[in-house]
Design a protein around this motif. Structure first.
Motif, PDB file in Angstrom:
ATOM      1  N   ASN A 487     -26.325  45.180  -1.191  1.00 38.02           N
ATOM      2  CA  ASN A 487     -24.867  44.982  -1.126  1.00 38.02           C
ATOM      3  C   ASN A 487     -24.426  43.653  -0.667  1.00 38.02           C
ATOM      4  N   GLN A 488     -25.607  42.953   0.011  1.00 42.12           N
ATOM      5  CA  GLN A 488     -25.121  41.632   0.368  1.00 42.12           C
ATOM      6  C   GLN A 488     -25.919  40.497   0.277  1.00 42.12           C
ATOM      7  N   LEU A 489     -27.410  40.626   0.102  1.00 43.61           N
ATOM      8  CA  LEU A 489     -28.497  39.691  -0.127  1.00 43.61           C
ATOM      9  C   LEU A 489     -28.924  39.513  -1.443  1.00 43.61           C
ATOM     10  N   HIS A 490     -28.816  40.483  -2.415  1.00 43.69           N
ATOM     11  CA  HIS A 490     -29.217  40.219  -3.660  1.00 43.69           C
ATOM     12  C   HIS A 490     -27.759  39.807  -4.408  1.00 43.69           C
ATOM     13  N   MET A 491     -28.061  38.292  -4.718  1.00 40.71           N
ATOM     14  CA  MET A 491     -27.040  37.559  -5.224  1.00 40.71           C
ATOM     15  C   MET A 491     -27.626  36.690  -6.522  1.00 40.71           C
ATOM     16  N   PRO A 492     -26.900  36.482  -7.586  1.00 43.25           N
ATOM     17  CA  PRO A 492     -27.474  35.458  -8.411  1.00 43.25           C
ATOM     18  C   PRO A 492     -28.187  34.272  -8.122  1.00 43.25           C
ATOM     19  N   LEU A 493     -27.543  33.636  -7.308  1.00 41.57           N
ATOM     20  CA  LEU A 493     -28.423  32.193  -6.799  1.00 41.57           C
ATOM     21  C   LEU A 493     -29.734  32.449  -6.075  1.00 41.57           C
ATOM     22  N   ARG A 494     -29.805  33.485  -5.533  1.00 41.65           N
ATOM     23  CA  ARG A 494     -31.285  33.995  -5.112  1.00 41.65           C
ATOM     24  C   ARG A 494     -32.184  34.371  -6.167  1.00 41.65           C
ATOM     25  N   ALA A 495     -31.744  35.155  -7.045  1.00 41.40           N
ATOM     26  CA  ALA A 495     -32.620  35.398  -7.979  1.00 41.40           C
ATOM     27  C   ALA A 495     -32.924  34.134  -8.857  1.00 41.40           C
ATOM     28  N   ALA A 496     -32.201  33.245  -9.007  1.00 44.65           N
ATOM     29  CA  ALA A 496     -32.308  32.090  -9.741  1.00 44.65           C
ATOM     30  C   ALA A 496     -33.360  31.159  -9.071  1.00 44.65           C
ATOM     31  N   GLY A 497     -33.238  31.023  -8.014  1.00 46.21           N
ATOM     32  CA  GLY A 497     -34.024  30.261  -6.814  1.00 46.21           C
ATOM     33  C   GLY A 497     -35.397  30.817  -7.091  1.00 46.21           C
ATOM     34  N   TYR A 498     -35.540  32.193  -6.969  1.00 39.08           N
ATOM     35  CA  TYR A 498     -36.836  32.898  -6.966  1.00 39.08           C
ATOM     36  C   TYR A 498     -37.583  32.530  -8.403  1.00 39.08           C
ATOM     37  N   TYR A 499     -36.913  32.589  -9.486  1.00 39.19           N
ATOM     38  CA  TYR A 499     -37.466  32.258 -10.945  1.00 39.19           C
ATOM     39  C   TYR A 499     -37.926  30.571 -10.988  1.00 39.19           C
ATOM     40  N   LEU A 500     -36.990  29.767 -10.441  1.00 40.17           N
ATOM     41  CA  LEU A 500     -37.398  28.303 -10.540  1.00 40.17           C
ATOM     42  C   LEU A 500     -38.373  27.848  -9.574  1.00 40.17           C
ATOM     43  N   ASN A 501     -38.733  28.890  -8.671  1.00 43.58           N
ATOM     44  CA  ASN A 501     -39.717  28.382  -7.529  1.00 43.58           C
ATOM     45  C   ASN A 501     -41.162  28.109  -8.092  1.00 43.58           C
ATOM     46  N   LEU A 502     -41.512  27.004  -8.385  1.00 44.22           N
ATOM     47  CA  LEU A 502     -42.938  26.785  -9.231  1.00 44.22           C
ATOM     48  C   LEU A 502     -43.928  27.426  -8.356  1.00 44.22           C
ATOM     49  N   GLN A 503     -44.029  27.381  -7.031  1.00 46.46           N
ATOM     50  CA  GLN A 503     -45.027  27.842  -6.432  1.00 46.46           C
ATOM     51  C   GLN A 503     -44.994  29.497  -6.341  1.00 46.46           C
ATOM     52  N   ILE A 504     -44.083  30.019  -6.838  1.00 49.38           N
ATOM     53  CA  ILE A 504     -43.933  31.552  -7.023  1.00 49.38           C
ATOM     54  C   ILE A 504     -43.964  31.862  -8.705  1.00 49.38           C
ATOM     55  N   HIS A 505     -43.379  30.903  -9.465  1.00 51.96           N
ATOM     56  CA  HIS A 505     -43.313  31.279 -11.054  1.00 51.96           C
ATOM     57  C   HIS A 505     -44.867  30.943 -11.527  1.00 51.96           C
ATOM     58  N   TYR A 506     -45.429  30.219 -11.273  1.00 47.41           N
ATOM     59  CA  TYR A 506     -46.884  29.834 -11.754  1.00 47.41           C
ATOM     60  C   TYR A 506     -47.910  30.556 -11.173  1.00 47.41           C
ATOM     61  N   SER A 507     -47.637  31.516 -10.241  1.00 48.62           N
ATOM     62  CA  SER A 507     -48.760  32.491  -9.663  1.00 48.62           C
ATOM     63  C   SER A 507     -49.030  33.576 -10.455  1.00 48.62           C
ATOM     64  N   PRO A 508     -49.985  34.155 -10.492  1.00 54.08           N
ATOM     65  CA  PRO A 508     -50.458  35.291 -11.376  1.00 54.08           C
ATOM     66  C   PRO A 508     -49.714  36.425 -10.919  1.00 54.08           C
ATOM     67  N   LYS A 509     -49.228  36.708 -10.022  1.00 58.76           N
ATOM     68  CA  LYS A 509     -48.351  38.026  -9.614  1.00 58.76           C
ATOM     69  C   LYS A 509     -46.966  37.631 -10.056  1.00 58.76           C
ATOM     70  N   PHE A 510     -46.410  36.578 -10.341  1.00 56.10           N
ATOM     71  CA  PHE A 510     -45.013  36.484 -10.886  1.00 56.10           C
ATOM     72  C   PHE A 510     -44.629  37.624 -11.738  1.00 56.10           C
ATOM     73  N   LYS A 511     -43.559  38.136 -11.659  1.00 56.66           N
ATOM     74  CA  LYS A 511     -42.798  38.997 -12.479  1.00 56.66           C
ATOM     75  C   LYS A 511     -41.411  39.105 -12.410  1.00 56.66           C
ATOM     76  N   ALA A 512     -40.613  38.566 -13.800  1.00 59.11           N
ATOM     77  CA  ALA A 512     -39.294  38.439 -13.915  1.00 59.11           C
ATOM     78  C   ALA A 512     -38.787  39.709 -14.203  1.00 59.11           C
ATOM     79  N   ASP A 513     -38.221  40.578 -13.261  1.00 60.30           N
ATOM     80  CA  ASP A 513     -37.592  41.889 -13.526  1.00 60.30           C
ATOM     81  C   ASP A 513     -36.170  41.635 -14.180  1.00 60.30           C
ATOM     82  N   PHE A 514     -35.486  42.759 -14.558  1.00 64.60           N
ATOM     83  CA  PHE A 514     -34.044  42.604 -15.271  1.00 64.60           C
ATOM     84  C   PHE A 514     -33.313  41.886 -14.293  1.00 64.60           C
ATOM     85  N   GLU A 515     -33.204  42.282 -13.096  1.00 69.19           N
ATOM     86  CA  GLU A 515     -32.397  41.723 -11.828  1.00 69.19           C
ATOM     87  C   GLU A 515     -32.642  40.469 -11.770  1.00 69.19           C
TER      88      GLU A 515
END
Length: 735
Positions: A487-515
């Protein structure tokens, strides 16, 4: 001044001999007479009356007995009086200070000569004449320091200044500069402090704000709105702006009437965006109440390139509130913890006994938010478990009057009973992962927008693991977290920040789901510019995903974790300028509106009553300077190790429930009720989450092996009752 050597006689002069300097109404050399030393301080302020032990003070014409020591004492005692002695003060004090280095130098020189050859009579050194003992300077300075400290303390008492002000850097620097100036320093007047010097500080602070504005254009910025309501229901709002360069305070307003209307809240938001510049603003962060949420949607309808986002710190704090209010075990355990700390801190004798066992540390750990304080304090109690048990079983406690009262017996039984510590451990297993996320968003050590999505997911996994994968243990906690997150924390900016974070995006466990993917493209559509620029960003994302061109270079990959995501994009995104600009503005954002100074008493002072415009402007200027000065120190402290006692019990209000035994807490517990009845209530009447989980919230004993066969168990061995790692909590104590 006049003095007659001949009238003193040739004997009886026991005031010392040797060379020196005379300091009277002027600084002049006086020749030594046959009777001894005329160079001691005080000569030149007298007239002889024909007796070596009697002198007439030149200022008041009073005959002084006792020779030079008597004259010195007379001048010392009388130099503060009015009348004839008003001229001797500065002259006499200056003489004392100028004599000190001369006496020290002479003493050192003659001490060296004395070391070379001792007297043949008994091997004793010769007495050095004309020089005072080296302890004279030490005693004089010690007395002077004592008087100065008493005066400073009186200044604090008489002006109701908090004692913690003595810890501030400004106080220490002020004292140091005054000491360097020496005698004769004239402090600024009240008009100078409120006029000339305040204007200078305002000008300096505005220059700092202009430096920040340069960064806003490149990295974008977040407008932070934080509010507070006092006991009279007055609401004060403060506005600050955050970017990777730091946070600056803009202004504060009285929002008593504004918060009642969504339209007024919207206008307030719109005006502050206009003031900062719409082209610079990426998001506006506020609390999560209904009026701000509705006004935020209205703002996004008008301003098509920015977002309204709820404060992550406030959302996480609401999770802690739900833990405490909806889970009976948490509610009862926290209440018992408050009972223990309030009992101890309400009695000075017990505080003194406590400090013998915990070495001056505190049991209560204040945090920026109320419910985080509850769980951090449970952690402190858990860390001090051994010390508390020893204290309530020692001879001093057993022989004290407190141990014989029903209150004392109740608290003693709580502490020595292992069931309390077991329940504290259960609470901490649920809260510790959340506390780490709260620390991330509050301390602003790195842009939280890039990490909060992943941290929230990892926190849920840690909670699941800490309860050994047993659903009926962790699912009620998950339900509370998911409700707030969705209801409050899941926002588009936070999802985009997660996707564009190189430390996470280039790790083997990264997965971009629908949200995550939907949030990314929502941000591109809103912030990416015109159609042509958005298309370029989309095509450049392919190179980013595939690590093509410079994205996959050894240098870029090697520096993934040595740079923040925003600085990494600024360094290695130059081949893709549209994507680089978009990524920098997303990955440089904060998540919390708590970035500004939260000393609400200062803001309340500005808006507490009506004043003329001139005085109101001065108060606004004072708060403007104060808030930005504290923010600048916070920025510098990022690179300095935080002291362990930065936040201590002094930060709590004097009537805080953790240190004062309230009537409400007392009514909750009958001090005559046996402890086992309380713990049975906690363990067996756990109930369900109100309006939350459908699963039973009862948490079985951790030494019960029957759950090992549960299909939801991950197969790990059950944890011991008190296996909570208290040392990990020290990492969280900066919240």
């Amino acid at each position: 001044m006049s003095s007659s050597a001949g009238s003193r006689g040739s004997s009886g002069c026991g005031d010392g001999g040797g060379g020196g300097v005379v300091l009277g109404s002027g600084v002049s050399k006086v020749q030594k007479s046959a009777c001894g030393n005329r160079r001691a301080m005080g000569w030149g302020n007298d007239d002889s009356v024909g007796d070596a032990r009697k002198f007439e003070c030149e200022y008041c014409k009073k005959v002084i007995l006792g020779g030079i020591p008597g004259l010195k004492g007379h001048l010392e005692a009388a130099h503060k009086e009015t009348g004839a002695h008003r001229f001797v003060s500065y002259e006499f004090e200056l003489g004392k200070w100028e004599m000190v280095p001369l006496l020290q130098e002479r003493w050192i020189n003659e001490l060296g000569e004395g070391d070379e050859g001792a007297s043949s009579e008994g091997g004793k050194r010769k007495r050095m004449k004309g020089v005072d003992s080296p302890s004279t300077n030490i005693i004089f300075r010690k007395n002077l320091k004592g008087d100065a400290c008493k005066t400073i303390a009186s200044f604090f008492y008489n002006n109701a200044i908090p004692f913690s002000v003595a810890k501030s850097d400004e106080f220490k620097e002020m004292v140091d500069l005054i000491a360097r100036h020496g005698i004769g320093f004239e402090p600024p007047s009240d008009h100078e402090i409120g006029g000339k010097y305040l204007e200078q500080q305002v000008i300096s602070t505005k220059k700092i704000v202009e430096e920040h504005k340069i960064f806003w254009k490149r990295t974008g910025c977040s407008i932070l709105i934080d509010g507070w309501t006092d006991q009279k229901r007055r609401t004060v709002l403060k506005f600050s702006v955050n970017c990777p360069y730091g946070t600056i305070f803009l202004k504060s307003i009285d929002a008593f009437d504004i918060n009642k209307s969504v339209d007024k809240v919207f206008k307030m938001m719109d005006d502050i965006v206009e003031e900062v510049g719409e082209e610079n603003v990426v998001q506006i962060v506020t609390d999560n109440n209904a009026s701000y949420k509705a006004a935020g949607k209205m703002l996004m309808e008008k301003r098509k390139k920015l977002y309204w986002t709820p404060c992550a710190s406030h959302c996480i704090e609401l999770m802690f509130e739900d833990f405490e209010k909806k889970i009976p075990l948490h509610k009862e355990t926290i209440a018992l913890g408050k009972k223990i700390t309030a009992y101890i801190y309400s009695r000075n004798a017990i505080i003194s006994l406590l400090h013998q066992f915990i070495r001056g540390k505190d049991l209560v750990r204040p945090a920026m938010t109320r419910f985080a304080t509850s769980y951090l304090t449970l952690g402190c109690l858990n860390d001090k478990k051994g010390a508390l048990v020893k204290m309530f079983t020692c001879k001093e406690w057993k022989s004290s009057q407190f141990a014989k009262t029903k209150d004392g017996k109740f608290i003693e039984n709580l502490v020595v009973d292992g069931r309390l510590w077991k329940n504290i451990g259960i609470c901490l297993r649920a809260a510790r992962p959340r506390l780490k996320v709260l620390r991330l968003v509050n301390l602003d050590e790195k842009p939280a927008m890039c990490f909060i999505y992943e941290e929230m997911h990892q926190a849920k996994e840690k909670i699941q693991k800490s309860f050994n994968g047993v659903k009926k243990r962790y699912m009620p906690l998950w339900d509370i977290i998911d409700e707030r997150w969705d209801n409050q924390l899941h926002m588009p900016l936070r999802a985009a920040g997660y996707y564009l974070n190189l430390q996470i995006h280039y790790s083997p466990k990264f997965k971009a789901d629908f949200e995550v993917t939907r949030g990314l493209y929502d941000c591109i559509a809103r912030m990416g510019g015109n159609v042509e620029e958005r298309n370029k960003i989309h095509s450049q994302l392919e190179n980013f995903n595939n690590r093509s061109n410079y994205f996959g270079s050894d240098l870029a990959i090697g520096l993934l974790r040595k740079h923040t995501p925003g600085t990494w994009w600024d360094s290695f995104g130059f081949e893709h300028p549209e994507l680089e600009k978009f990524a920098i503005r997303v990955t440089s954002l904060t998540c919390s509106s708590y970035g500004c100074e939260r000393n609400w008493s200062a803001f309340e002072m500005v808006h507490s009553k009506r004043r003329n415009r001139l005085k109101q402007k001065k108060l606004n200027d004072v708060v403007f300077v104060m808030a930005n000065s504290k923010l600048a120190k916070k920025k510098q402290a990022r690179w300095v190790a935080r002291p362990a006692n930065e936040h201590n019990i002094d930060y709590l209000s004097s009537d805080d429930e953790w240190i004062v035994d309230s009537d409400e807490n007392s009514d909750n517990f009958d001090l005559d009720t046996p402890n086992e009845h309380i713990f049975v209530q906690i363990g067996e009447n756990a109930g369900r989450v109100v309006g939350g989980s459908k699963d039973d919230l009862e948490i079985p004993d951790f030494d019960d092996d029957e759950d090992n066969d549960d299909e939801d168990n991950d197969g790990e061995d059950d944890m011991e009752d008190d296996d909570y790692d208290g040392h990990d909590l020290k990492y969280l104590l900066d919240i």
